[in-house]
Design a protein around this motif. Structure first.
Motif, PDB file in Angstrom:
ATOM      1  N   ILE A 212      55.648  38.440 -23.579  1.00 19.36           N
ATOM      2  CA  ILE A 212      55.676  38.249 -25.032  1.00 19.36           C
ATOM      3  C   ILE A 212      54.892  36.976 -25.306  1.00 19.36           C
ATOM      4  CG2 ILE A 212      57.110  37.877 -27.068  1.00 19.36           C
ATOM      5  CD1 ILE A 212      59.393  39.337 -25.597  1.00 19.36           C
TER       6      ILE A 212
ATOM      7  N   HIS B 162      52.973  34.085 -27.664  1.00 17.25           N
ATOM      8  CA  HIS B 162      52.910  33.375 -28.943  1.00 17.25           C
ATOM      9  C   HIS B 162      51.783  32.361 -28.866  1.00 17.25           C
ATOM     10  CE1 HIS B 162      57.255  34.501 -28.472  1.00 17.25           C
ATOM     11  NE2 HIS B 162      56.947  35.098 -29.613  1.00 17.25           N
TER      12      HIS B 162
ATOM     13  N   ASN C 150      54.773  31.341 -24.296  1.00 22.56           N
ATOM     14  CA  ASN C 150      54.975  32.722 -23.850  1.00 22.56           C
ATOM     15  C   ASN C 150      56.327  32.918 -23.197  1.00 22.56           C
ATOM     16  OD1 ASN C 150      52.434  33.131 -24.767  1.00 22.56           O
ATOM     17  ND2 ASN C 150      51.497  33.520 -22.772  1.00 22.56           N
TER      18      ASN C 150
ATOM     19  N   GLU D 190      61.154  41.600 -28.246  1.00 25.62           N
ATOM     20  CA  GLU D 190      59.975  40.942 -28.829  1.00 25.62           C
ATOM     21  C   GLU D 190      60.154  40.596 -30.301  1.00 25.62           C
ATOM     22  OE1 GLU D 190      56.183  42.581 -27.843  1.00 25.62           O
ATOM     23  OE2 GLU D 190      55.130  41.017 -28.961  1.00 25.62           O
TER      24      GLU D 190
ATOM     25  N   SER E 173      60.251  36.730 -31.252  1.00 24.76           N
ATOM     26  CA  SER E 173      59.081  36.188 -31.946  1.00 24.76           C
ATOM     27  C   SER E 173      59.472  35.653 -33.318  1.00 24.76           C
ATOM     28  CB  SER E 173      57.987  37.251 -32.086  1.00 24.76           C
ATOM     29  OG  SER E 173      57.467  37.570 -30.812  1.00 24.76           O
ATOM     30  N   ARG E 174      60.406  36.317 -33.957  1.00 23.19           N
ATOM     31  CA  ARG E 174      60.876  35.836 -35.248  1.00 23.19           C
ATOM     32  C   ARG E 174      61.482  34.429 -35.102  1.00 23.19           C
ATOM     33  NH1 ARG E 174      62.162  38.413 -39.889  1.00 23.19           N
ATOM     34  NH2 ARG E 174      60.124  39.312 -39.480  1.00 23.19           N
TER      35      ARG E 174
ATOM     36  N   HIS F  15      58.571  31.969 -34.438  1.00 19.78           N
ATOM     37  CA  HIS F  15      57.691  31.747 -35.587  1.00 19.78           C
ATOM     38  C   HIS F  15      58.425  31.073 -36.743  1.00 19.78           C
ATOM     39  CE1 HIS F  15      54.785  35.017 -33.941  1.00 19.78           C
ATOM     40  NE2 HIS F  15      54.577  33.836 -33.405  1.00 19.78           N
TER      41      HIS F  15
ATOM     42  N   ILE G 161      51.259  30.356 -36.896  1.00 19.93           N
ATOM     43  CA  ILE G 161      51.662  31.387 -35.926  1.00 19.93           C
ATOM     44  C   ILE G 161      50.461  32.039 -35.251  1.00 19.93           C
ATOM     45  CG2 ILE G 161      53.793  31.831 -37.203  1.00 19.93           C
ATOM     46  CD1 ILE G 161      52.433  34.658 -37.781  1.00 19.93           C
TER      47      ILE G 161
ATOM     48  N   ARG H 156      49.587  40.206 -35.973  1.00 21.41           N
ATOM     49  CA  ARG H 156      50.248  39.128 -36.717  1.00 21.41           C
ATOM     50  C   ARG H 156      50.039  39.234 -38.230  1.00 21.41           C
ATOM     51  NH1 ARG H 156      53.482  38.205 -32.867  1.00 21.41           N
ATOM     52  NH2 ARG H 156      52.748  36.959 -31.097  1.00 21.41           N
TER      53      ARG H 156
ATOM     54  N   GLU I 250      53.472  39.359 -40.134  1.00 19.12           N
ATOM     55  CA  GLU I 250      54.223  38.126 -39.882  1.00 19.12           C
ATOM     56  C   GLU I 250      53.581  36.953 -40.605  1.00 19.12           C
ATOM     57  OE1 GLU I 250      54.246  38.873 -35.560  1.00 19.12           O
ATOM     58  OE2 GLU I 250      55.920  37.442 -35.570  1.00 19.12           O
TER      59      GLU I 250
END
Lengths: 526, 526
Positions: free
Chosen positions: A370, A372, A415, A444, A448-449, A452, A462, A472, A475
C-alpha cells in the motif's frame, strides 16, 4: 465505421487487438481499459491530426508516454464520467457509440484512442552555451540525460523508471525523483513546451529563455495536468554544468528529528552542493539486504533510521570528501549521526545508492504494497511520523511500515507491507498466501484514509510526485476546497470544453458545452 | 450612488479626490488614470469584500502594490476596452455609469476601484526549518528580505525598487532582478498563494510544500498575470541558507562574446556559487561615473564592456576569494578578461555593485530614456548585440545605446538615450532641451519596433521581467501566435468572465458573457 475514418485521417501506426493490449494496462497491472485503437504518430503534426480527428468525432484521447505512472493516468479509464444537460444532435459523422440519454448532453462515451507518444523520439536541439535541450515527448528520460551528458551537461531529473519513462510523461505528471532538493521538479526544469490542444491545434511555446513575462503561464498549466488539457509533444529543458566530483554518505540517525537537524546543517554548510537527502527506516534497509542480491550492510550496527546524502562539487573529489567529512564530524559531535559510511570510489557510490534505490523492488518482493506518496512541511515530518506511526500501530497492528523518501523535499513514501511472518517460515519465498493478501488489500481504503487525514491535518499533500490519475482523484477532491475544485473545472472547461482529453483522470469533470459546439465556441473565444 | 454603496459594503480606508491622486499615476509619471475611489483594505477578507462588491456592481478593479512597475500595470488604464454582443439588463443596483449601447453587451465602463494592497503588511509566519515564510501581499520586498535575515535565512529576490515594491506586485509581475541566475524569478521563489478571485471569493492555496502534484497549477497562473485574473493577498515563499561569504569582481571584457565565454567557465567552476553575472557597456560605466556621486573607476583603463560577477560561498571569505581568483586567472589566460578588480571588503563589495545598480538612475539624469527589457537565448546574445547595434547605428545614428543587464539570464536592458551633446555644453546639467526631448521621444515607436523585431527574429522575448501592462500589451500580441492569444483569452474568460480585473492590461479582452450572468455561470461551472 470510426476506425476506418481514423485510418483515413491518419496514415501512421494504428494498433488494435493484441497489438494494442500492452498499451491498455499500466506496468503494475493495476488498471486495464479498452480503446478504439492505439495511435503511434511519428511527429507533432501527426499528433495534431489524430487529436483533431478525435475532436471532430467526439472520441476521447488518452495520451501515453512510457506508461510507467503509478496513479493510472496513462491507460483508459474503466468508468468514464457521463454528463447530463441539454440534448442536442452530434455533428455529422460523429461517434456512433455516443450515448444520447433523454435530455442529456451527448457526452463522449466512445472508447478512446490511446495516443502513444513513444515514436516522437528525437532530440531536436542542444545548445550547451544556452544550457538548453529540446526533446520530443517520447524521448526517454535516460536518453535526455545521455544527450545532455554527451554535450558536457547535466539534465538532473532522475527517477527509478528513467530507462522507460518519457520526458513528455515526466512533464505531464510533474515528476520528481532524487535530485529535486537541488534542481526542482520536472516543472522547474522546463522552459518551454510544444502542445497539441484539445482541438488538435499545434501550439509552439518552445522557448529556450530564462525569462519571459509576456502573458499567462500556459506552460505550467499543461505541466502536471496529466494529459487532461492537451498533449505535450516536445519540451525545451534546462541543462546544468556536470559536477566535477560527487560523494555520497550513508549515515545512521536515531530518529527523523536528527535527520532534520542534519539536513539543516548540511544545507548551511554545503548549499547547493547538497544534491540529495534521502531518509530510510531500518525496515527498508532490512528488506533491501534480504531481497536485492549483492547488497551488504554498510554500517556495523543497525540503526532505526538512515540518511543517504549526496554532495556534488564543482572542484574535485578531495575537496568534496573533505566537505562531507567536516559536515559529518560536526553532526556526530551533536550526536545527530551515530555512524557513517562515505563513498571513496564509484563502485562504493553506486553500492550506497543501491540501498536506497532498491527499496520499492525489495518491498514488492514481500507481497502487496500500500503506497502513499505524501509531502509535508519539512519541519513537521518528525512529529508527523511519530503520530502517524502510532495511529497505524494502534488501528492496524498487523501491518509493517516501510517508510522512506526524499526528506530534503518533505516527500515521504509512507508505504505499508503485510507483516513479515505472513511471508511464511521460509522468508526467502517472499510471498504472502492469497488469503492473507486479500485481507491486506482490504485494509487499503481505511488505512490510506487514516494516513491522508493525518497528512491533511499537517498541511501536507496526498500526492507529492505521482500525480492523481484515477488512484488519487477522488481522495484529492476530498481535501481540496470547493473553490479550488471549481477553479480547476473552469480551466478544464476553458481548454477542453468537450471533456475529451484523458477523461476521468485528475478531476471529475462534466462538460457543459452541448454538441455541436465548435462554431459557437470559436466565435465566443476569438 | 456607487461610492456610498461601496462605503456601506467596506468600512475600511477609502480615498478619493486629492488623497487618491498618488495612486492614479505610476512612479515615473508615464500613465495617469481615474478611479471611483482607492480602497485600502487591512486584510484578505476585506479585499474579498471589496472585490465582491465590484463584481456585483460591475465595477473594474485595479490591484496595486508599491506602484513601482515599469509597464503601467498598476494604475487605471485611460482607455478601457469596450465590448459588443447581446444586450441585456444590468443587475439591480448595478453601476449607473455602465454604458449600454444598442445591441451591445453592457461592458464595464465605470471608473475602477484601485485596490491598494499596502496595508496587508504582515509577515504571517516564518519556518526556518522548512525554509518558508508567509507574507501578505503588501509587505515590501525589503521587509521580506529582512524578516528572512532575522531568522537566519536568505530571501534572494532583489531589485532596484525593493524598498517600496511589494511582494504581491513582485509575484503579479513575476519580477526578476540580479539573483535570478541562481535562485530564479519570483515565480520560482513562491510555493503557495492566497488569492481573491474575480468574484470576490478567497482561495487559500498557501501551501508551504516543495512538492504537490494534486491538480492544475493555479499558483503559476496567477503569478505573472498582472492582476488580470484575481488579486494575490498573501504568498508562501522559499527561503535559503544565508551565504557565509560573498565576493564580487568587476572585470573588463573586449565584447559580449568573451563575456559569454567567461559565463560558461564561471558556471562550470563555481556552479550554484555564481549568484550574479551582469554585463554593462562602457557607456553605462561612463554615465554612472559622471552622474552618481562617490563612484570611481575601478580599473585603470576603459574597456568596451564589463562584467560584474558575484560568488556566494558556504565556506569562508578566503575560499571564496581563492575560487574567484582561480576563475579570473584562467579567463585572463584565455584572453577573455583583460583586467579585473575584486572586492576584499564589504565597502568594496558595495562600491562595485553600485556601478551596476546605478545605471538606470545615471541614464535618467541625461534625459528621456527608451527602455527595452528583452530576453534572448544566452548563446545568441553576442550576435544579437552586434546586429542590433549596427541596425540602430544605421537607422538612428543620433542616439546612444545604453546596454546592460543580467547576462546570466539572457536578459538585456537594451536601452537608448539621446546623444551626449544634447545634454548641452555643461554636461553636469544632464538635461536635454525640450525640442530635442520631443524629437527623441518621437523615435520610440520605430526604434522599439526595430529592436523587438530583432528580438523576435532571435527567438527572444520583448518583456523579460517587466511584464506587459499597457506598455507592451499590443506589441506582445504582434509577436504571439493567434493560437496562444486565443488560449490566453480562454483562461481570462474562465477566471474573469466579466473582464473586471485590471481591464486593458496584459491582454486585449472582450467578455462574451452577457449581464446578468452570475447564476447561469455558477450553474454551468459547479
Amino acid at each position: 465505421m470510426l476506425l476506418e475514418s481514423l485510418r483515413a485521417a491518419f496514415s501512421g501506426r494504428l494498433l488494435t487487438g493484441a497489438d494494442a493490449a500492452p498499451f491498455l494496462t499500466d506496468f503494475r497491472g493495476k488498471w486495464t481499459g479498452q480503446a478504439l485503437a492505439v495511435a503511434q504518430p511519428d511527429n507533432a503534426e501527426e499528433v495534431a491530426r489524430v487529436v483533431a480527428w478525435c475532436h471532430a468525432h467526439r472520441v476521447p484521447v488518452v495520451p501515453q508516454g512510457g506508461n510507467t505512472g503509478l496513479s493510472g493516468g496513462s491507460v483508459p479509464n474503466m468508468a468514464p464520467t457521463l454528463g447530463t444537460g441539454v440534448s442536442s444532435l452530434p455533428p455529422e459523422g460523429a461517434n456512433p457509440a455516443l450515448g444520447r440519454p433523454g435530455g442529456g448532453v451527448a457526452q463522449p462515451q466512445s472508447l478512446p484512442v490511446v495516443l502513444s507518444l513513444t515514436r516522437l523520439n528525437r532530440i531536436r536541439a542542444i545548445d550547451p552555451l544556452n544550457n538548453t535541450l529540446v526533446a520530443e515527448a517520447g524521448v526517454t528520460l535516460l536518453q535526455v540525460q545521455e544527450a545532455a551528458k554527451n554535450a558536457g551537461r547535466l539534465f538532473p531529473l532522475s527517477l527509478a523508471a528513467e530507462g522507460s519513462c518519457t520526458i513528455g510523461g515526466n512533464l505531464a505528471t510533474n515528476a520528481g525523483g532524487v535530485q529535486v532538493l537541488r534542481y526542482g521538479n520536472a516543472r522547474e526544469l522546463c522552459l518551454g513546451l510544444e502542445v497539441v490542444t484539445a482541438e488538435g491545434e499545434l501550439w509552439n511555446g518552445l522557448r529556450t529563455l530564462r525569462k519571459d513575462n509576456t502573458g499567462y503561464d500556459l506552460r505550467d498549466l499543461y505541466i502536471g495536468s496529466e494529459g487532461t488539457l492537451g498533449v505535450i509533444t516536445a519540451a525545451a529543458l534546462k541543462l546544468f554544468p556536470l559536477p566535477a566530483a560527487q560523494v555520497v554518505a550513508l549515515v545512521a540517525v536515531p530518529s527523523p528529528q536528527q535527520a532534520l537537524d542534519l539536513l539543516t546543517l548540511a544545507q548551511a554548510r554545503l548549499g547547493a552542493g547538497l544534491t540529495a537527502f534521502e531518509i530510510l527506516s531500518d525496515t527498508c534497509m532490512d528488506l533491501v539486504l534480504q531481497h536485492i542480491p549483492g547488497t551488504r550492510r554498510p554500517l556495523a550496527e543497525a540503526s532505526p533510521w538512515y540518511v543517504l546524502l549526496e554532495l556534488s562539487a564543482t572542484t574535485d573529489e578531495a575537496q568534496a570528501a573533505q566537505a562531507m567529512e567536516g559536515l559529518l564530524e560536526a553532526a556526530m559531535e551533536s550526536e545527530w549521526v551515530t555512524d557513517a559510511a562515505l563513498s571513496t570510489s564509484l563502485a562504493q557510490f553506486e553500492a550506497l545508492w543501491a540501498l536506497r534505490e532498491n527499496i520499492s523492488e525489495a518491498q514488492g518482493a514481500e507481497g502487496k504494497t500500500i503506497k502513499h506518496d505524501i509531502a509535508l512541511p519539512i519541519s513537521r515530518i518528525p512529529e508527523f511520523v511519530a503520530r502517524a506511526d502510532a495511529a497505524i500501530a494502534s488501528a492496524f497492528p498487523e501491518v509493517r511500515l516501510v517508510v522512506f523518501g526524499h526528506l530534503g523535499d518533505g516527500n515521504l513514501h509512507y508505504n505499508v507491507s503485510p507483516p513479515a511472518q505472513q511471508a511464511g517460515l521460509d522468508s526467502s519465498a517472499g510471498r504472502t498466501g492469497p488469503e492473507h493478501a486479500a485481507a491486506f488489500v482490504a485494509l487499503e481504503g481505511p488505512l490510506s484514509r487514516l494516513v491522508h487525514d493525518a497528512v491533511h491535518a499537517f498541511d501536507g499533500s496526498i500526492s507529492a510526485e505521482h500525480g492523481l490519475g484515477v488512484l488519487r482523484r477522488d481522495e484529492s477532491a476530498r481535501y481540496k476546497s470547493p473553490l479550488e475544485l471549481q477553479l480547476m473545472r473552469r480551466i478544464k472547461q476553458a481548454l477542453d470544453p468537450l471533456g475529451l482529453m484523458n477523461p476521468g483522470k485528475l478531476l471529475k469533470f462534466e462538460s457543459n458545452r452541448p454538441f455541436p459546439h465548435t462554431l459557437s465556441a470559436q466565435a465566443a473565444i476569438n
